[in-house]
Motif scaffolding. Sequence first.
Motif, mmCIF file in Angstrom:
data_model
loop_
_atom_site.group_PDB
_atom_site.id
_atom_site.type_symbol
_atom_site.label_atom_id
_atom_site.label_comp_id
_atom_site.label_asym_id
_atom_site.label_seq_id
_atom_site.Cartn_x
_atom_site.Cartn_y
_atom_site.Cartn_z
ATOM 1 N N GLN A 167 -38.858 16.784 -12.605
ATOM 2 C CA GLN A 167 -37.671 16.124 -12.088
ATOM 3 C C GLN A 167 -37.934 15.664 -10.655
ATOM 4 O O GLN A 167 -38.425 16.441 -9.819
ATOM 5 C CB GLN A 167 -36.461 17.070 -12.118
ATOM 6 C CG GLN A 167 -36.024 17.446 -13.528
ATOM 7 C CD GLN A 167 -34.726 18.225 -13.541
ATOM 8 O OE1 GLN A 167 -34.118 18.449 -12.499
ATOM 9 N NE2 GLN A 167 -34.293 18.632 -14.726
ATOM 10 N N SER A 169 -36.373 12.745 -7.403
ATOM 11 C CA SER A 169 -35.254 11.947 -6.904
ATOM 12 C C SER A 169 -35.785 10.947 -5.890
ATOM 13 O O SER A 169 -36.766 11.211 -5.180
ATOM 14 C CB SER A 169 -34.184 12.833 -6.247
ATOM 15 O OG SER A 169 -34.726 13.532 -5.136
ATOM 16 N N ARG A 177 -28.182 5.217 -12.334
ATOM 17 C CA ARG A 177 -28.317 6.380 -11.461
ATOM 18 C C ARG A 177 -29.427 7.337 -11.866
ATOM 19 O O ARG A 177 -29.731 8.260 -11.105
ATOM 20 C CB ARG A 177 -26.991 7.130 -11.403
ATOM 21 C CG ARG A 177 -25.840 6.266 -10.911
ATOM 22 C CD ARG A 177 -24.593 7.064 -10.668
ATOM 23 N NE ARG A 177 -23.516 6.226 -10.132
ATOM 24 C CZ ARG A 177 -22.342 6.686 -9.716
ATOM 25 N NH1 ARG A 177 -22.085 7.995 -9.788
ATOM 26 N NH2 ARG A 177 -21.427 5.855 -9.239
ATOM 27 N N SER A 178 -30.033 7.176 -13.027
ATOM 28 C CA SER A 178 -31.124 8.072 -13.435
ATOM 29 C C SER A 178 -31.990 7.367 -14.480
ATOM 30 O O SER A 178 -31.531 6.448 -15.169
ATOM 31 C CB SER A 178 -30.592 9.389 -13.998
ATOM 32 O OG SER A 178 -29.865 9.158 -15.197
ATOM 33 N N ARG A 186 -37.845 12.948 -15.333
ATOM 34 C CA ARG A 186 -36.473 12.526 -15.054
ATOM 35 C C ARG A 186 -36.383 12.203 -13.563
ATOM 36 O O ARG A 186 -36.648 13.060 -12.719
ATOM 37 C CB ARG A 186 -35.471 13.611 -15.440
ATOM 38 C CG ARG A 186 -34.018 13.214 -15.155
ATOM 39 C CD ARG A 186 -33.053 14.295 -15.600
ATOM 40 N NE ARG A 186 -31.679 13.958 -15.257
ATOM 41 C CZ ARG A 186 -30.896 13.177 -15.985
ATOM 42 N NH1 ARG A 186 -31.356 12.644 -17.122
ATOM 43 N NH2 ARG A 186 -29.655 12.920 -15.612
ATOM 44 N N THR A 199 -33.860 10.772 -10.569
ATOM 45 C CA THR A 199 -32.476 10.547 -10.166
ATOM 46 C C THR A 199 -32.448 9.612 -8.973
ATOM 47 O O THR A 199 -33.170 9.825 -7.984
ATOM 48 C CB THR A 199 -31.801 11.876 -9.807
ATOM 49 O OG1 THR A 199 -31.860 12.757 -10.935
ATOM 50 C CG2 THR A 199 -30.355 11.647 -9.415
#
Length: 740
Positions: free
Chosen positions: A265, A267, A332-333, A362, A364
């Motif tokens: 994950q 961002s 947004r993701s 993933r 974000t």
Amino acid sequence: MWGLVRLLLAWLGGWGCMGRLAAPVPAWAGSQGHPGPALLRTRRSWVWNQFFVIEEYAGPEPVLIGKLHSDVDRGEGRTKYLLTGEGAGTVFVIDEATGNIHVTKSLDREEKAQYVLLAQAVDRASNRPLEPPSEFIIKVQDINDNPPVFPLGPYHATVPEMSNVGTSVIQVTAHDADDPSYGNSAKLVYTVLDGLPFFSVDPQTGVVRTAIPNMDRETQEEFLVVIQAKDMGGHMGGLSGSTTVTVTLSDVNDNPPKFPQSLYQFSVVETAGPGTLVGRLQAQDPDLGDNALMAYSILDGEGSEAFSISTDSQGQDGLLTVRKPLDFETRRSYSFRVEATNTLIDPAYLRRGPFKDVASIRVTVQDAPEPPAFAQATYHLIVPENKAPGTLVGQISASDLDSPASPIRYSILPHSDPERCFSIEPEDGTIRTAVLLDREARVWHNLTVLATEMDSSAQSSRVQVAIQTLDENDNAPQLAEPYDTFVCDSAAPGQLIQVIRTLDRDEVGNSSRVSLQGPLGPDANFTVQDNRDGSASLLLPSRPAPPRQAPYLVPIELWDWGQPALSSTATVTVSVCRCRPDGSVASCRPEAQLSPTGLSTGALLAIVTCMGTLLALVVLFVALRRQKQEALMVLEEEDVRENIITYDDEGGGEEDTEAFDIAALQNPDGAAPPAAGPPGRRDVLPRGSSPGPQPAPQPGQGSPPSLPRAPSGPAEPLDDWGPLFRTLAELYGAKEPPGP
């Protein structure tokens, strides 16, 4: 006991090898009572052969190793035996009376394997040889006294991991200094002391081989193997030596890459530009070097559009970066999968594959304050030329993505519109013209429009606005250049004089037709033929133009085919000249004669005028010089003298300047008598002139003395003395006369 056995073997060996040599030799003089050698051939009369001695034997007394005996020796003590050669007298000694040979010290076969000596029997009294000297050999018999050694040890070897059983690793070789031709002292046998069960060694050749399959480098990379070599064929009592072999397993690509986790994950802020690093993926591969190189790829199309992944410079990690601009308000993701694959795959180990692994990603997208976004990346607007100021050109639109209702203020950056040709409405972005535009002066106007949020002036963005000025037919066609040409008076009718080209500054004029027309009617001196391509040909008509001094001015009318059509009139100057046979000008009016070089009529007239003015100035200068020379000659002949007479009368001011005639001084011969002046004044006259009757002097006044004459000599020009006379006269009239 063992020493006695070895002594017995030596004795038996020496005597057991003795025999008689049957090779005949010539009889020596003195042996049969003859003074010299005889022709009789007899057998050798003494017996000898090679002897053996066991190495490394050391006893309290010298060891008998053999005996020399000659048939000449009758036991009477008259024969003496001599021994020479290698080690004679030191290592080996002989009993002169009996011929017994003894060794005096321990011998080492590895140092010297045999000795070559000479034996001879001589008469003891006279030392006369009884037999010729003969060579014999004493050999040192080997015993097993040297262990095997490995001269090249310790050894290092490399073998690929996962090798099959029996794969050759290295060959070790031991050497034994003992005699390989005698017994088993140098017969070696190789065995593995340490390294089982991974490796084995060939007992005879010393070749080390793998003993088990699938040895894994990742489990154990290095092995230490101890190899022993034993002589005497490996039997008990033999000597041995050992060495070590360090075996390293080299890497092969037998392990696929593996992600340590199945989900990653990350961002990233929405303002991150293309190429911004989002995260680093580290797939693990226990292999080494090129076998561990990996390539990363995005499997799903959703992630490949917004992100890209590449391998770092070491070929190990995957670098996930932004591929295109992100927008938090739009998405947004992102979720996608990434695959890691070995770049080099060995087909021999495909059974251990597949050599790849997959992990889920993933990402974000984080929100961030953004500047206004324009509806278009660039704007292209058009506006016709010659429109009145305030004409609408177009509208620019931008919005705040974070807060769509936030107001935006628009402005044009001054450096992009230095002439202030356009204006923009700050509230709605409407662009209008501010001045009258001319396409022929400037076609494109590149503006930079700035959009700023009203709530936050720090948030602003720019956009390029290209405004194109559209053309209208507002320029009449004209000649491409001024035409001033000539034609020969002998030219044939219909001859081409000049090709006339036109120019239309309007945009449509570049592709539309421009027509030309010359003077019409039978009296026209020249013909203009329209070529229908924006040019015309000036031709000589069938009736040649009559020659004349002044050039012909041919009027030409031009018009385009625009809406509305525009026209203009131009003039072409043509001179009729006399030409040589080759076509060059022989004589013509000045304008036409110089016209091929590019001089216009006005320039030619100016040149002629200047030349005439210079000529007139030269003539005038010569005339003045000649007149001055004549005046000087007259003065020299008459020897003119000048007298200045003064007396102490009060001057009359300005009236004194009129009391005499200065011309009389300049021209004594032609001067008229001066007029009578007022009382008490004298005129200044040159010598030789007649002053006329003078009034008597007043009481109390004396006669004015005369000034000295000027020295005689060549006279100067009279024009140069004129100012002097006028100055003296003014001074005379301005001064008070001196007292008595």
